[in-house]
Design a protein around this motif. Structure first.
Motif, mmCIF file in Angstrom:
data_model
loop_
_atom_site.group_PDB
_atom_site.id
_atom_site.type_symbol
_atom_site.label_atom_id
_atom_site.label_comp_id
_atom_site.label_asym_id
_atom_site.label_seq_id
_atom_site.Cartn_x
_atom_site.Cartn_y
_atom_site.Cartn_z
ATOM 1 N N MET A 163 0.836 -1.216 0.000
ATOM 2 C CA MET A 163 0.000 0.000 0.000
ATOM 3 C C MET A 163 0.866 1.258 0.000
ATOM 4 O O MET A 163 0.578 2.220 -0.739
ATOM 5 N N VAL A 164 1.893 1.267 0.820
ATOM 6 C CA VAL A 164 2.771 2.434 0.888
ATOM 7 C C VAL A 164 3.471 2.642 -0.453
ATOM 8 O O VAL A 164 3.576 3.768 -0.952
ATOM 9 N N GLU A 165 3.931 1.553 -1.043
ATOM 10 C CA GLU A 165 4.613 1.664 -2.338
ATOM 11 C C GLU A 165 3.651 2.176 -3.418
ATOM 12 O O GLU A 165 4.026 3.013 -4.256
ATOM 13 N N THR A 166 2.426 1.691 -3.402
ATOM 14 C CA THR A 166 1.422 2.154 -4.384
ATOM 15 C C THR A 166 1.138 3.640 -4.185
ATOM 16 O O THR A 166 1.067 4.411 -5.164
ATOM 17 N N ALA A 167 0.990 4.070 -2.933
ATOM 18 C CA ALA A 167 0.735 5.491 -2.665
ATOM 19 C C ALA A 167 1.923 6.335 -3.116
ATOM 20 O O ALA A 167 1.757 7.421 -3.696
ATOM 21 N N ARG A 168 3.143 5.853 -2.843
ATOM 22 C CA ARG A 168 4.344 6.586 -3.244
ATOM 23 C C ARG A 168 4.405 6.749 -4.765
ATOM 24 O O ARG A 168 4.650 7.838 -5.291
ATOM 25 N N LYS A 169 4.146 5.649 -5.483
ATOM 26 C CA LYS A 169 4.171 5.707 -6.947
ATOM 27 C C LYS A 169 3.073 6.632 -7.482
ATOM 28 O O LYS A 169 3.304 7.389 -8.430
ATOM 29 N N THR A 170 1.888 6.557 -6.880
ATOM 30 C CA THR A 170 0.778 7.401 -7.326
ATOM 31 C C THR A 170 1.110 8.874 -7.132
ATOM 32 O O THR A 170 0.890 9.698 -8.036
ATOM 33 N N LEU A 171 1.625 9.234 -5.959
ATOM 34 C CA LEU A 171 1.976 10.629 -5.706
ATOM 35 C C LEU A 171 3.095 11.102 -6.630
ATOM 36 O O LEU A 171 3.107 12.264 -7.061
ATOM 37 N N LYS A 172 4.021 10.192 -6.928
ATOM 38 C CA LYS A 172 5.124 10.551 -7.817
ATOM 39 C C LYS A 172 4.621 10.775 -9.251
ATOM 40 O O LYS A 172 5.192 11.586 -10.001
ATOM 41 N N SER A 173 3.541 10.092 -9.616
ATOM 42 C CA SER A 173 3.032 10.212 -10.993
ATOM 43 C C SER A 173 2.213 11.491 -11.218
ATOM 44 O O SER A 173 1.928 11.842 -12.363
ATOM 45 N N ILE A 174 1.846 12.168 -10.142
ATOM 46 C CA ILE A 174 1.058 13.399 -10.291
ATOM 47 C C ILE A 174 1.721 14.558 -9.512
ATOM 48 O O ILE A 174 1.148 15.123 -8.578
ATOM 49 N N PRO A 175 2.903 14.949 -9.935
ATOM 50 C CA PRO A 175 3.642 15.970 -9.178
ATOM 51 C C PRO A 175 2.938 17.327 -9.137
ATOM 52 O O PRO A 175 3.026 18.038 -8.136
ATOM 53 N N ASP A 176 2.232 17.720 -10.212
ATOM 54 C CA ASP A 176 1.569 19.022 -10.221
ATOM 55 C C ASP A 176 0.429 19.083 -9.205
ATOM 56 O O ASP A 176 0.224 20.098 -8.551
ATOM 57 N N VAL A 177 -0.282 17.981 -9.022
ATOM 58 C CA VAL A 177 -1.370 17.953 -8.049
ATOM 59 C C VAL A 177 -0.789 17.974 -6.628
ATOM 60 O O VAL A 177 -1.286 18.688 -5.748
ATOM 61 N N VAL A 178 0.283 17.228 -6.433
ATOM 62 C CA VAL A 178 0.919 17.157 -5.115
ATOM 63 C C VAL A 178 1.400 18.542 -4.695
ATOM 64 O O VAL A 178 1.257 18.937 -3.533
ATOM 65 N N GLN A 179 1.968 19.295 -5.628
ATOM 66 C CA GLN A 179 2.480 20.626 -5.300
ATOM 67 C C GLN A 179 1.370 21.587 -4.880
ATOM 68 O O GLN A 179 1.619 22.519 -4.127
ATOM 69 N N ASN A 180 0.163 21.369 -5.324
ATOM 70 C CA ASN A 180 -0.955 22.263 -5.002
ATOM 71 C C ASN A 180 -1.590 21.972 -3.640
ATOM 72 O O ASN A 180 -2.361 22.792 -3.147
ATOM 73 N N TYR A 181 -1.274 20.832 -3.041
ATOM 74 C CA TYR A 181 -1.903 20.462 -1.765
ATOM 75 C C TYR A 181 -0.841 20.148 -0.710
ATOM 76 O O TYR A 181 -0.011 19.261 -0.886
ATOM 77 N N GLU A 182 -0.902 20.884 0.383
ATOM 78 C CA GLU A 182 0.055 20.718 1.484
ATOM 79 C C GLU A 182 -0.006 19.309 2.066
ATOM 80 O O GLU A 182 1.022 18.710 2.376
ATOM 81 N N GLU A 183 -1.210 18.763 2.222
ATOM 82 C CA GLU A 183 -1.382 17.431 2.800
ATOM 83 C C GLU A 183 -0.708 16.359 1.942
ATOM 84 O O GLU A 183 -0.079 15.430 2.464
ATOM 85 N N LEU A 184 -0.829 16.490 0.631
ATOM 86 C CA LEU A 184 -0.205 15.527 -0.269
ATOM 87 C C LEU A 184 1.319 15.633 -0.227
ATOM 88 O O LEU A 184 2.022 14.617 -0.277
ATOM 89 N N ARG A 185 1.830 16.869 -0.108
ATOM 90 C CA ARG A 185 3.279 17.047 -0.001
ATOM 91 C C ARG A 185 3.791 16.408 1.298
ATOM 92 O O ARG A 185 4.824 15.733 1.306
ATOM 93 N N THR A 186 3.046 16.602 2.400
ATOM 94 C CA THR A 186 3.436 16.007 3.681
ATOM 95 C C THR A 186 3.416 14.487 3.584
ATOM 96 O O THR A 186 4.337 13.807 4.058
ATOM 97 N N LEU A 187 2.372 13.951 2.962
ATOM 98 C CA LEU A 187 2.274 12.507 2.794
ATOM 99 C C LEU A 187 3.431 11.980 1.962
ATOM 100 O O LEU A 187 4.062 10.975 2.315
ATOM 101 N N GLN A 188 3.744 12.666 0.871
ATOM 102 C CA GLN A 188 4.847 12.244 0.022
ATOM 103 C C GLN A 188 6.169 12.261 0.783
ATOM 104 O O GLN A 188 6.984 11.364 0.645
ATOM 105 N N ASP A 189 6.371 13.283 1.603
ATOM 106 C CA ASP A 189 7.604 13.357 2.400
ATOM 107 C C ASP A 189 7.681 12.189 3.406
ATOM 108 O O ASP A 189 8.758 11.644 3.638
ATOM 109 N N LEU A 190 6.546 11.857 3.979
ATOM 110 C CA LEU A 190 6.527 10.775 4.976
ATOM 111 C C LEU A 190 6.845 9.406 4.380
ATOM 112 O O LEU A 190 7.519 8.589 4.992
ATOM 113 N N ILE A 191 6.351 9.148 3.185
ATOM 114 C CA ILE A 191 6.516 7.808 2.620
ATOM 115 C C ILE A 191 7.701 7.696 1.668
ATOM 116 O O ILE A 191 7.974 6.620 1.165
ATOM 117 N N SER A 192 8.410 8.765 1.467
ATOM 118 C CA SER A 192 9.586 8.725 0.565
ATOM 119 C C SER A 192 10.801 8.212 1.287
ATOM 120 O O SER A 192 10.976 8.146 2.419
#
Length: 114
Positions: free
Chosen positions: A85-114
């Motif tokens: 699950m963590v790997e899938t979330a990491r790959k998903t967030l990595k595949s949508i960098p523009d969306v991640v940059q627009n949301y603080e929560e997604l950036r925090t999540l990406q930092d946590l699972i990277s």
């Protein structure tokens, strides 16, 4: 009581078989012999109880070991699922960098699972 009678009977038969020639031929000698035989029988009974308790303890330990191994296997499977699950979330967030940059929560999540 039955056991005591059997021990006394055995001691008397043994003395009769030997011809009644105990160490000193006195009733005191026979009493000592009977007491010793009773003590031997009591110790044998204690040994049987100890062996039964040991056997029961070993069976209980085997059951606990089986439960432990099943729980360990289940934990390993669940950890594998969490890793996926963590790997899938990491790959998903990595595949949508523009969306991640627009949301603080997604950036925090990406930092946590990277």
């Amino acid at each position: 009581m039955l056991q005591q009678s059997q021990v006394e009977s055995w001691a008397l038969r043994d003395e009769l078989r030997k011809g009644g020639s105990g160490s000193d031929g006195t009733p005191h000698f026979m009493e000592q012999k009977i007491q010793l035989l009773q003590e031997v029988e009591r110790l044998k009974g204690g040994l049987v109880q100890s062996e039964q308790a040991r056997t029961n303890l070993l069976e209980k330990a085997k059951r606990y070991k089986i439960v432990y191994l099943k729980n360990e296997q289940k934990m390993e499977e669940e950890l594998g699922m969490l890793d996926n699950m963590v790997e899938t979330a990491r790959k998903t967030l990595k595949s949508i960098p523009d969306v991640v940059q627009n949301y603080e929560e997604l950036r925090t999540l990406q930092d946590l699972i990277s």
